[in-house]
Design an enzyme around this catalytic site. Structure first.
Site, PDB file in Angstrom:
ATOM      1  N   SER A 128       0.842  -1.197   0.000  1.00 49.74           N
ATOM      2  CA  SER A 128       0.000   0.000   0.000  1.00 49.74           C
ATOM      3  C   SER A 128       0.874   1.242   0.000  1.00 49.74           C
ATOM      4  O   SER A 128       1.987   1.240   0.563  1.00 49.74           O
ATOM      5  CB  SER A 128      -0.857  -0.042   1.274  1.00 49.74           C
ATOM      6  N   TYR A 144      -2.217  -1.194  10.166  1.00 47.04           N
ATOM      7  CA  TYR A 144      -2.277  -1.601   8.751  1.00 47.04           C
ATOM      8  C   TYR A 144      -1.070  -1.083   7.960  1.00 47.04           C
ATOM      9  O   TYR A 144      -0.353  -1.862   7.318  1.00 47.04           O
ATOM     10  CB  TYR A 144      -3.580  -1.087   8.135  1.00 47.04           C
TER      11      TYR A 144
HETATM   12  N1  NAP Z   1      -8.511  -1.187  -1.859  1.00 49.23           N
HETATM   13  C1  NAP Z   1      -7.548  -0.310  -1.715  1.00 49.23           C
HETATM   14  O1  NAP Z   1      -7.749   0.909  -1.849  1.00 49.23           O
HETATM   15  C2  NAP Z   1      -6.155  -0.774  -1.388  1.00 49.23           C
HETATM   16  C3  NAP Z   1      -5.141   0.197  -1.297  1.00 49.23           C
HETATM   17  C4  NAP Z   1      -3.851  -0.216  -1.018  1.00 49.23           C
HETATM   18  C5  NAP Z   1      -3.567  -1.558  -0.854  1.00 49.23           C
HETATM   19  N2  NAP Z   1      -4.559  -2.489  -0.942  1.00 49.23           N
HETATM   20  C6  NAP Z   1      -4.203  -3.882  -0.746  1.00 49.23           C
HETATM   21  O2  NAP Z   1      -4.756  -4.665  -1.806  1.00 49.23           O
HETATM   22  C7  NAP Z   1      -5.038  -5.987  -1.321  1.00 49.23           C
HETATM   23  C8  NAP Z   1      -6.492  -6.328  -1.662  1.00 49.23           C
HETATM   24  O3  NAP Z   1      -7.324  -5.377  -1.004  1.00 49.23           O
HETATM   25  P1  NAP Z   1      -8.891  -5.261  -1.233  1.00 49.23           P
HETATM   26  O4  NAP Z   1      -9.193  -3.815  -1.168  1.00 49.23           O
HETATM   27  O5  NAP Z   1      -9.323  -6.078  -2.368  1.00 49.23           O
HETATM   28  O6  NAP Z   1      -9.382  -5.899   0.161  1.00 49.23           O
HETATM   29  P2  NAP Z   1     -10.729  -6.633   0.602  1.00 49.23           P
HETATM   30  O7  NAP Z   1     -11.818  -6.340  -0.367  1.00 49.23           O
HETATM   31  O8  NAP Z   1     -10.932  -6.313   2.038  1.00 49.23           O
HETATM   32  O9  NAP Z   1     -10.319  -8.177   0.451  1.00 49.23           O
HETATM   33  C9  NAP Z   1      -9.358  -8.733   1.299  1.00 49.23           C
HETATM   34  C10 NAP Z   1      -9.175 -10.192   0.938  1.00 49.23           C
HETATM   35  O10 NAP Z   1      -8.217 -10.747   1.850  1.00 49.23           O
HETATM   36  C11 NAP Z   1      -8.724 -11.988   2.324  1.00 49.23           C
HETATM   37  N3  NAP Z   1      -8.265 -12.297   3.672  1.00 49.23           N
HETATM   38  C12 NAP Z   1      -8.315 -11.509   4.773  1.00 49.23           C
HETATM   39  N4  NAP Z   1      -7.887 -12.183   5.849  1.00 49.23           N
HETATM   40  C13 NAP Z   1      -7.537 -13.432   5.418  1.00 49.23           C
HETATM   41  C14 NAP Z   1      -7.049 -14.592   6.066  1.00 49.23           C
HETATM   42  N5  NAP Z   1      -6.828 -14.649   7.390  1.00 49.23           N
HETATM   43  N6  NAP Z   1      -6.794 -15.692   5.310  1.00 49.23           N
HETATM   44  C15 NAP Z   1      -7.042 -15.680   3.974  1.00 49.23           C
HETATM   45  N7  NAP Z   1      -7.515 -14.615   3.319  1.00 49.23           N
HETATM   46  C16 NAP Z   1      -7.771 -13.504   4.034  1.00 49.23           C
HETATM   47  C17 NAP Z   1     -10.247 -11.801   2.297  1.00 49.23           C
HETATM   48  O11 NAP Z   1     -10.896 -13.051   2.184  1.00 49.23           O
HETATM   49  P3  NAP Z   1     -11.689 -13.816   3.378  1.00 49.23           P
HETATM   50  O12 NAP Z   1     -12.224 -12.770   4.303  1.00 49.23           O
HETATM   51  O13 NAP Z   1     -12.708 -14.589   2.633  1.00 49.23           O
HETATM   52  O14 NAP Z   1     -10.642 -14.681   3.990  1.00 49.23           O
HETATM   53  C18 NAP Z   1     -10.455 -10.985   1.039  1.00 49.23           C
HETATM   54  O15 NAP Z   1     -10.577 -11.849  -0.076  1.00 49.23           O
HETATM   55  C19 NAP Z   1      -4.758  -5.949   0.182  1.00 49.23           C
HETATM   56  O16 NAP Z   1      -3.482  -6.486   0.452  1.00 49.23           O
HETATM   57  C20 NAP Z   1      -4.792  -4.477   0.518  1.00 49.23           C
HETATM   58  O17 NAP Z   1      -4.020  -4.175   1.655  1.00 49.23           O
HETATM   59  C21 NAP Z   1      -5.846  -2.121  -1.210  1.00 49.23           C
END
Ligand code: NAP
Length: 225
Positions: A128, A144
């Site tokens: 991030s 985070y």
């Molecule tokens: N969206 C943004 O603006 C943004 C910005 C910067 C970085 N990111 C990064 O991009 C990545 C994806 O983010 P997103 O926005 O798509 O997040 P999200 O919609 O909250 O999805 C998070 C995913 O991680 C999985 N997860 C969480 N805990 C887990 C565990 N203990 N074991 C296995 N899987 C787990 C969840 O699946 P389950 O709950 O089904 O396990 C879900 O599929 C992350 O690493 C996030 O930090 C996102």
């Protein structure tokens, strides 16, 4: 050429879009998350229910790959956990729960899967912007964003450790993408990028980026946050 990918965090958001995009393009995708009801098994999409904080479950997954003789071309460590809370209200447990997914889970999965990763393959860690030194920081994201900083340095360290053999390791430090996590971090903020758009970029990077980069943490953001 069709490849084999392992993508974590595939139940929703960016990982879900990524797993669908890659499998619909014909690549074989092992799609990992705790919940897998949102993922329909197809000839190229293999949903695997795994809690990344459970190392035993990861070892069982590796045993399955061994049995099937799978060689992984790209591991995309995309799963992430976020807590948005003032620092004074966070407990050790809060910090631990975020680090257990973002750092320890990522490290365990990577370590256990490395023997299955093609030497010319690619490990992409999804980080991030908040985890980059000198970037804009936001209150409430201490656990985070600091965990993502750890992911960045871990990526650099692994690239160094495997530089003579491969695979390559790179990190993508994402800016705002419209997902549930973004809503938790910045309620009401409208991101300029959809999960599908970001997935397209990540897939291309995962398949080709190792020819151009190793040990790099690349910012992928056009906005703040
Ligand atoms: N969206 C943004 O603006 C943004 C910005 C910067 C970085 N990111 C990064 O991009 C990545 C994806 O983010 P997103 O926005 O798509 O997040 P999200 O919609 O909250 O999805 C998070 C995913 O991680 C999985 N997860 C969480 N805990 C887990 C565990 N203990 N074991 C296995 N899987 C787990 C969840 O699946 P389950 O709950 O089904 O396990 C879900 O599929 C992350 O690493 C996030 O930090 C996102």
């Amino acid at each position: 050429m069709l490849k084999t990918l392992v993508i974590t965090g595939a139940s929703r958001g960016i990982g879900h879009a990524l797993a669908k995009l890659a499998s619909e393009a014909g690549h074989s995708v092992y799609a990992l998350s705790r919940n897998i009801e949102t993922l329909e098994r197809t000839a190229t999409l293999f949903p695997i229910s795994i809690d990344l904080t459970d190392e035993k479950a990861i070892v069982e997954f590796a045993d399955q790959l061994k049995e099937e003789g799978v060689v992984i071309d790209a591991l995309i460590n995309n799963a992430g956990a976020l807590i948005n809370k003032p620092f004074s209200e966070t407990s050790a447990k809060d910090f631990e729960s975020v680090y257990r997914v973002n750092v320890f889970g990522l490290a365990s999965l990577t370590r256990i899967l490395i023997p299955f990763i093609e030497l010319k393959g690619h490990v992409v860690n999804i980080s991030s912007m908040g985890g980059l030194q000198g970037s804009s920081k936001f209150p409430g994201l201490a656990a985070y964003s600091s965990s993502k900083a750890a992911v960045n340095i871990l990526t650099e360290l692994l690239a160094e450790e495997y530089k003579n053999t491969g695979p390559a390791f790179n990190g993508l430090a994402l800016g705002a993408v419209q997902t549930e996590m973004l809503e938790a971090a910045f309620p009401g903020f409208k991101a300029p990028v959809t999960a599908q758009q970001m997935a397209k970029y990540i897939l291309q990077f995962a398949l080709q980026g190792q020819q151009f980069y190793n040990g790099k943490i690349l910012p992928v953001s056009s906005s703040t946050p």
